[in-house]
Design an enzyme around this catalytic site. Structure first.
Site, PDB file in Angstrom:
ATOM      1  N   ASP A  24      37.872  42.594  40.317  1.00 46.88           N
ATOM      2  CA  ASP A  24      37.426  41.615  39.330  1.00 46.88           C
ATOM      3  C   ASP A  24      37.561  42.163  37.913  1.00 46.88           C
ATOM      4  O   ASP A  24      37.211  43.329  37.662  1.00 46.88           O
ATOM      5  CB  ASP A  24      35.940  41.317  39.613  1.00 46.88           C
ATOM      6  CG  ASP A  24      35.370  40.258  38.710  1.00 46.88           C
ATOM      7  OD1 ASP A  24      35.767  39.100  38.864  1.00 46.88           O
ATOM      8  OD2 ASP A  24      34.533  40.592  37.849  1.00 46.88           O
ATOM      9  N   GLU A  51      45.296  56.094  51.344  1.00 44.11           N
ATOM     10  CA  GLU A  51      44.775  56.816  52.526  1.00 44.11           C
ATOM     11  C   GLU A  51      44.565  55.858  53.692  1.00 44.11           C
ATOM     12  O   GLU A  51      44.595  56.245  54.850  1.00 44.11           O
ATOM     13  CB  GLU A  51      43.407  57.432  52.214  1.00 44.11           C
ATOM     14  CG  GLU A  51      43.424  58.705  51.430  1.00 44.11           C
ATOM     15  CD  GLU A  51      41.981  59.184  51.222  1.00 44.11           C
ATOM     16  OE1 GLU A  51      41.157  59.153  52.168  1.00 44.11           O
ATOM     17  OE2 GLU A  51      41.681  59.585  50.072  1.00 44.11           O
TER      18      GLU A  51
HETATM   19  C1  BGC Z   1      35.223  36.220  37.952  1.00 44.97           C
HETATM   20  C2  BGC Z   1      34.188  35.305  37.410  1.00 44.97           C
HETATM   21  C3  BGC Z   1      33.039  36.159  36.917  1.00 44.97           C
HETATM   22  C4  BGC Z   1      33.526  37.240  35.933  1.00 44.97           C
HETATM   23  C5  BGC Z   1      32.493  38.287  35.713  1.00 44.97           C
HETATM   24  C6  BGC Z   1      35.635  36.948  36.703  1.00 44.97           C
HETATM   25  O1  BGC Z   1      36.806  37.043  36.333  1.00 44.97           O
HETATM   26  O2  BGC Z   1      36.303  35.569  38.561  1.00 44.97           O
HETATM   27  O3  BGC Z   1      33.752  34.356  38.338  1.00 44.97           O
HETATM   28  O4  BGC Z   1      32.116  35.343  36.275  1.00 44.97           O
HETATM   29  O5  BGC Z   1      34.662  37.888  36.400  1.00 44.97           O
HETATM   30  O6  BGC Z   1      32.356  39.074  36.842  1.00 44.97           O
END
Ligand code: BGC
Length: 541
Positions: free
Chosen positions: A200, A258
């Site tokens: 993310d 790994e």
């Molecule tokens: C996720 C979002 C989230 C943000 C913060 C993003 O890019 O897809 O849903 O709110 O990251 O974690």
């Protein structure tokens, strides 16, 4: 398959809160998802990416993790996760999970400790800074969700950095112990058998250690940001995409290697295409970078062509080994049927978008419900859950409209998602597109998705081949995919009117069948296209 599964693979994104409710509390969960894996398998995808299900106070619905090594009770238990992995693997589906390494929840034990004083063992695990002489935050950085990216902590008499909500403090990746810790959180899930990760907001791992002010933006745009948001008014030169991140990805990749696991990094920002190419270059960092560039409000043949051509040019500039993952929808943006389709978005538009997306060069991320052709839901203010939407209401209504529950059965209460009122409403219009109805209809959008993905899989040129665009006037998008002697030509009509593409004299084309895409016919040196029609041919010249 001749290549690694992820190269040219299709990944189905599951937003578990809204997929299937196994315990009848109105919120989707892991047992619900496991029960629907046969359905996902029937689509013909290679993998699932499951949005966060870790322990969380759910301020950002799981993207605020308070324990990286456990399942939130809302979603089930670690045993439920093990059952999910076992069943997915028995079906031949890979499982990718979402790792939110850039920030944790403010309720994570690390932050609870870090915020107590300036000299505790985790004092530097987050990004702390003194106020300026006048008490204002240390610099001008903005939060993606609106307002200053700094929040005051009275116990330390310091500000902490949060690129998203105030309850999502940013981990300090400059601290070696933090990097080690985050790698070991990832290893925990590798040991449990996952096949890969979606990382993310992964260009937010590092910030400028000197905390320099961002300059004003020359042009606005970027990461998940609506026009009302002051975040757009800066160039994000110092708060994300810092050079130190590259070395971290090399460490991360060594760990993934790994276990033979794959990764896709979510990469936003002003120069996203270059960053994506850099982060996936040389085979020693991320495997794939997830593109925001087709999650835009803009929709035209020129936009798609320029985006893909620029991406290809950047990949070549960085050595040609990098890889893109294209997507036209996710849990953060309005559904593509509404965003791009507007008033014309019917079943033929859903077919067109899937066919176009899944024939570009790269991997594909599909978002749950796209296979049904679901449109964006209109959520009344009283039911809005997304804090981002609450802040910017009414100009921007947040992300709930694409997060409503999956309609499984047209006649069941709440579309068969749950026996009780779900956490977000089940849109009435979605019931007519429920899975059970579409499964019985050979001409449905769902039937087309299954058919087209199976056809795609039989054509290695679509997983591995090069891409080259041919000239055509708006709204036509024309490109070739080539692998050895195999040369396919795709002609898509992105518009709602009939169109004709007259092809160059030297080109000899023959129609290819078997894919179920409709609305295109080969004539004398021309392809005739119905509104949102598509045509696929083989080039014999
Ligand atoms: C996720 C979002 C989230 C943000 C913060 C993003 O890019 O897809 O849903 O709110 O990251 O974690």
């Amino acid at each position: 398959m001749s290549m690694q599964w992820w190269r040219g693979g299709v990944i189905y994104q599951v937003y578990p809160r809204s997929f299937a409710d196994g315990n009848g509390d109105g919120v989707g969960d892991l047992p619900g998802l496991t029960a629907k894996l046969d359905y996902i398998h029937s689509l013909g995808v290679d993998a699932i990416w499951v949005s966060p299900f870790f322990t969380s106070p759910m301020k950002d619905f799981g993207y605020d993790v308070s324990n990286y090594r456990d399942v939130d009770p809302t979603f089930g238990t670690l045993d439920d996760f093990d059952r999910l992995i076992d069943k997915a693997h028995a079906l031949g589906l890979k499982v990718m999970i979402d790792q939110v390494l850039s920030h944790s929840s403010d309720q994570h034990a690390w932050f609870v400790e870090s915020r107590t004083s300036r000299d505790n063992p985790r004092a530097d695990w987050y990004v702390w800074a003194d106020a300026r002489a006048d008490g204002t935050p240390p610099n001008n950085w903005q939060s993606v969700f609106g307002g200053s990216a700094w929040h005051w902590e009275s116990r330390r008499r310091q500000y902490y950095l949060h690129n998203f909500l105030t309850s999502q403090p940013d981990l300090n990746f400059h601290h070696p112990a933090v990097r080690e810790q985050m790698l070991s959180e990832v290893r925990f899930w590798l040991d449990r058998g996952v096949d890969g990760f979606r990382f993310d907001a992964c260009n937010f791992h590092f910030h400028d250690a000197k905390l320099r002010d961002n300059p004003p933006a020359e042009s606005s745009g970027g990461f998940m940001v609506s026009s009302e948001n002051p975040y757009r008014m800066q160039e994000h030169r110092y708060d994300n995409t810092q050079p130190e991140n590259v070395a971290f990805f090399v460490q991360l990749r060594a760990l993934l290697d790994e276990y033979g696991a794959a990764s896709v990094g979510e990469v936003g920002g002003e120069n996203a295409l270059a960053t994506m190419a850099q982060y996936t270059a040389d085979g020693d960092k991320l495997h794939m970078a997830y593109s925001f560039n087709l999650l835009t409000p803009e929709f035209s043949a020129a936009h798609v062509r320029e985006t893909v051509e620029q991406m290809e040019a950047k990949l070549a500039e960085y050595g040609g080994k990098g890889w893109t993952c294209w997507s036209t929808g996710n849990h953060d943006v309005p559904r593509v049927m509404t965003r791009w389709g507007k008033e014309h978005g019917g079943p033929s538009f859903a077919r067109l978008v899937l066919a176009m997306l899944s024939t570009l060069r790269g991997s594909v991320c599909l978002y749950q419900g796209e296979e049904l052709g679901l449109t964006e839901a209109d959520i009344p203010f009283e039911r809005i859950q997304d804090p981002y939407g609450i802040t910017f209401w009414p100009e921007f209504k947040g992300r709930d409209g694409c997060r409503t529950p999956m309609p499984w059965r047209a006649d069941a209460p709440f579309g068969g998602f749950s026996p009780v009122e779900p956490w977000l409403p089940m849109p009435h219009a979605h019931l007519t597109q429920a899975v059970d109805l579409q499964s019985e209809d050979r001409n449905s959008t769902l039937a087309f998705f299954r058919h087209f993905l199976a056809w795609r899989k039989r054509h290695p040129a679509l997983q591995e081949g090069d891409i080259r665009f041919l000239d055509a006037a708006e709204p036509l998008l024309v490109f070739e995919r080539t692998l050895g002697a195999d040369r396919y030509v795709f002609v898509f009509n992105l518009g709602a009117t009939r169109e004709t593409w007259t092809f160059p004299a030297g080109l000899k084309l023959a129609t290819v069948d078997g894919h179920a895409l409709r609305g295109g016919a080969l004539g004398d040196r021309r392809i005739d296209l119905a509104p949102h029609g598509g045509w696929i041919g083989r080039s014999c010249s």
